[in-house]
Enzyme design. Structure first.
Site, PDB file in Angstrom:
ATOM      1  NE  ARG A  44      -4.189  -1.811   1.804  1.00 22.12           N
ATOM      2  CZ  ARG A  44      -5.027  -2.349   2.676  1.00 22.12           C
ATOM      3  NH1 ARG A  44      -4.806  -2.205   3.972  1.00 22.12           N
ATOM      4  NH2 ARG A  44      -6.080  -3.005   2.263  1.00 22.12           N
ATOM      5  CE  LYS A 205     -21.961 -14.486   6.763  1.00 22.58           C
ATOM      6  NZ  LYS A 205     -21.853 -13.454   7.811  1.00 22.58           N
ATOM      7  N   GLY A 359      -8.962  -8.939  -0.240  1.00 23.71           N
ATOM      8  CA  GLY A 359      -7.730  -9.103   0.544  1.00 23.71           C
ATOM      9  C   GLY A 359      -7.105 -10.476   0.378  1.00 23.71           C
ATOM     10  N   GLY A 382     -13.188  -4.240  -0.172  1.00 25.95           N
ATOM     11  CA  GLY A 382     -14.553  -3.752   0.052  1.00 25.95           C
ATOM     12  C   GLY A 382     -14.936  -2.661  -0.932  1.00 25.95           C
TER      13      GLY A 382
HETATM   14  P1  ADP Z   1     -11.448 -12.125  -0.095  1.00 29.74           P
HETATM   15  O1  ADP Z   1     -10.678 -11.512   1.047  1.00 29.74           O
HETATM   16  O2  ADP Z   1     -10.563 -12.402  -1.286  1.00 29.74           O
HETATM   17  O3  ADP Z   1     -12.667 -11.317  -0.466  1.00 29.74           O
HETATM   18  P2  ADP Z   1     -12.936 -13.884   1.654  1.00 29.74           P
HETATM   19  O4  ADP Z   1     -12.490 -13.078   2.821  1.00 29.74           O
HETATM   20  O5  ADP Z   1     -14.354 -13.819   1.255  1.00 29.74           O
HETATM   21  O6  ADP Z   1     -12.003 -13.563   0.387  1.00 29.74           O
HETATM   22  O7  ADP Z   1     -12.662 -15.443   1.952  1.00 29.74           O
HETATM   23  C1  ADP Z   1     -11.384 -15.926   2.268  1.00 29.74           C
HETATM   24  C2  ADP Z   1     -11.424 -17.069   3.257  1.00 29.74           C
HETATM   25  O8  ADP Z   1     -12.311 -18.102   2.856  1.00 29.74           O
HETATM   26  C3  ADP Z   1     -10.063 -17.711   3.392  1.00 29.74           C
HETATM   27  O9  ADP Z   1      -9.584 -17.477   4.704  1.00 29.74           O
HETATM   28  C4  ADP Z   1     -10.307 -19.190   3.117  1.00 29.74           C
HETATM   29  O10 ADP Z   1      -9.587 -20.030   3.997  1.00 29.74           O
HETATM   30  C5  ADP Z   1     -11.794 -19.332   3.373  1.00 29.74           C
HETATM   31  N1  ADP Z   1     -12.375 -20.480   2.655  1.00 29.74           N
HETATM   32  C6  ADP Z   1     -12.363 -20.688   1.332  1.00 29.74           C
HETATM   33  N2  ADP Z   1     -12.947 -21.866   1.031  1.00 29.74           N
HETATM   34  C7  ADP Z   1     -13.353 -22.419   2.191  1.00 29.74           C
HETATM   35  C8  ADP Z   1     -14.047 -23.643   2.550  1.00 29.74           C
HETATM   36  N3  ADP Z   1     -14.424 -24.511   1.617  1.00 29.74           N
HETATM   37  N4  ADP Z   1     -14.302 -23.863   3.852  1.00 29.74           N
HETATM   38  C9  ADP Z   1     -13.925 -22.971   4.788  1.00 29.74           C
HETATM   39  N5  ADP Z   1     -13.273 -21.814   4.524  1.00 29.74           N
HETATM   40  C10 ADP Z   1     -12.997 -21.538   3.239  1.00 29.74           C
HETATM   41 MG    MG Z   2     -11.042 -11.583   3.238  1.00 23.63          MG
END
Ligand code: ADP
Ligand code: MG
Length: 404
Positions: A44, A205, A359, A382
């Site tokens: 950053r 989620k 992230g 976000g």
């Molecule tokens: P980003 O930061 O890229 O938007 P998220 O924060 O939504 O992504 O999700 C990332 C997390 O989701 C990671 O910590 C990963 O371990 C978890 N994750 C991915 N697939 C699974 C799964 N099948 N079961 C549990 N956790 C999961």
């Molecule tokens: Mg995340």
């Protein structure tokens, strides 16, 4: 103006603005991870260099302001920006004056003692509760230090804080180069993507990403779903997914809404056909591979399986525009990282327009060493989702309506 239609052309840019001899307050996103007083990732800080260098070479006094962490409105020694001033000084190869406050006499004095071309970094804005409350008086005291305001903190543009939104009401405001680049790249995805346009979404989620999914089903040719949320989608389609992490009725309802809307708009929804499973989220658990409808009740899906990998990679290879947000599995553990790795490599290999936001997704492309081959890596998880779902970005709206 609707920020969803804001593109780089409608943003007031600093490029042609006379800045020599002026005091320019620049909101940067220096919210970097600090472990034991050491900055563990300076991405950053590097991302802000272009704007800082531009202003400094044109003989502006550059006054940088940022938040760091969540100090909750009170000073916290371990959330001071002082180590960032040090790192920034190394990157710029010149001194950076650290100022122990972000408003008040101390700042006035530091500015009075400075010369055109100097760079100052003010202390963490979140040491004051007025920052997150977007208090107008606090915003005015920030603006008082400046002749011009430049917002280059895309990562916080979706928050209406005093230093991102409030301040722009009191002083002529402009977008920095980072904000300009983000808006250019992201607006391209929603206005005129080359087709096929594929989105890959994963992570935890459905509810966290529902807004962006709703918009993207209207625009994409297909959405490939992985991560934990894939099991909620499978469950919503009536598939028994064993002990996988599945959201309750509310989450499944959202998933059904997306499935219906996708069908209406002719957007394909691609779900995993096999999964890497284990009894728990642990590096010592024994993984195995099964079809998604054969996951035992004492096992959970923790990554997309090899056949799904192949399917997703081939869909990505056919796409001319790719947006990726959210890992395909628990990529932090090597046994469950192959799905995310395959997607990262396929996105990197795509000759089309490629954008990665989020992230953990950005951490994944770095971990797998493909970051240089991605078209655009968004600095704001976000904020990039908020932009793509058509929500207002207060930090951008404020620039568009500031006194000029
Ligand atoms: P980003 O930061 O890229 O938007 P998220 O924060 O939504 O992504 O999700 C990332 C997390 O989701 C990671 O910590 C990963 O371990 C978890 N994750 C991915 N697939 C699974 C799964 N099948 N079961 C549990 N956790 C999961
Ligand atoms: Mg995340």
């Amino acid at each position: 103006m609707n920020p969803a239609t804001a593109d780089a052309r409608s943003l007031p840019l600093i490029d042609n603005e006379p800045v020599a001899g002026k005091r320019v307050l620049v909101r940067v996103d220096f919210n970097v991870p600090i472990v034991d007083g050491r900055i563990s990732d300076d991405t950053r800080i590097r991302a802000a260099i272009e704007t800082i260098d531009f202003l400094r070479r044109r003989e502006a006094t550059v006054i940088l302001v940022s938040h760091l962490g969540r100090p909750g409105g009170v000073p916290h020694a371990d959330m001071s920006l002082r180590p960032v001033a040090q790192r920034l000084s190394e990157l710029l190869e010149r001194p950076v004056t650290f100022v122990e406050e972000c408003v008040g006499d101390v700042v006035d004095e530091a500015i009075r003692d400075s010369n055109p071309g100097d760079v100052l970094l003010l202390e963490n804005t979140r040491f004051h509760p007025e920052e997150e409350a977007n208090d107008p008086d606090f915003a005015r005291s920030l603006a008082r230090h400046a002749d011009l305001f430049v917002n280059d903190a895309f990562g916080t543009a979706h928050r209406a804080n005093a230093s991102t939104e409030g301040v722009a009401h009191f002083v002529p405001s402009f977008a920095g180069f980072l904000v300009e680049r983000e808006i250019t790249q992201l607006s391209h995805l929603v206005t005129s993507p080359n087709r096929p346009f594929i989105t890959i979404v994963g992570g935890l989620k459905v509810a966290d990403k529902i807004g962006v999914l709703e918009r993207l089903v209207e625009r994409c040719d297909a959405i490939l779903i992985g991560g934990a949320m894939a099991f909620t989608f499978l469950a919503a389609r009536g598939v028994h997914v064993g002990g996988s992490r599945v959201e309750g009725e509310a989450g499944q309802q959202l998933a059904r809404r997306i499935l219906e809307s996708a069908a209406q708009h002719g957007c394909g929804i691609v779900l995993p056909i096999d999964a890497v499973i284990a009894s728990e989220v642990s590096a010592t658990a024994t993984p195995s591979v099964v079809a998604v409808d054969l996951i035992p009740d004492d096992q959970m899906g923790l990554d997309i399986g090899p056949r799904s990998r192949e399917l997703y990679v081939s869909r990505i290879a056919d796409a001319h525009t790719v947006f990726w947000n959210g890992p395909m599995g628990v990529f932090e553990i090597p046994a469950f990282a192959e799905g995310t790795r395959a997607v990262a490599e396929a996105v990197a290999a795509s000759p089309g327009t490629t954008v990665v936001g989020g992230g953990d997704s950005v951490a994944a492309v770095q971990q797998f060493g493909v970051a240089e081959r991605i078209g655009h890596i968004s600095t704001g998880g976000g904020a990039s989702l908020a932009y793509l779902e058509g929500s207002e970005l207060p930090g951008i709206t404020a620039i568009l309506s500031s006194p000029q």
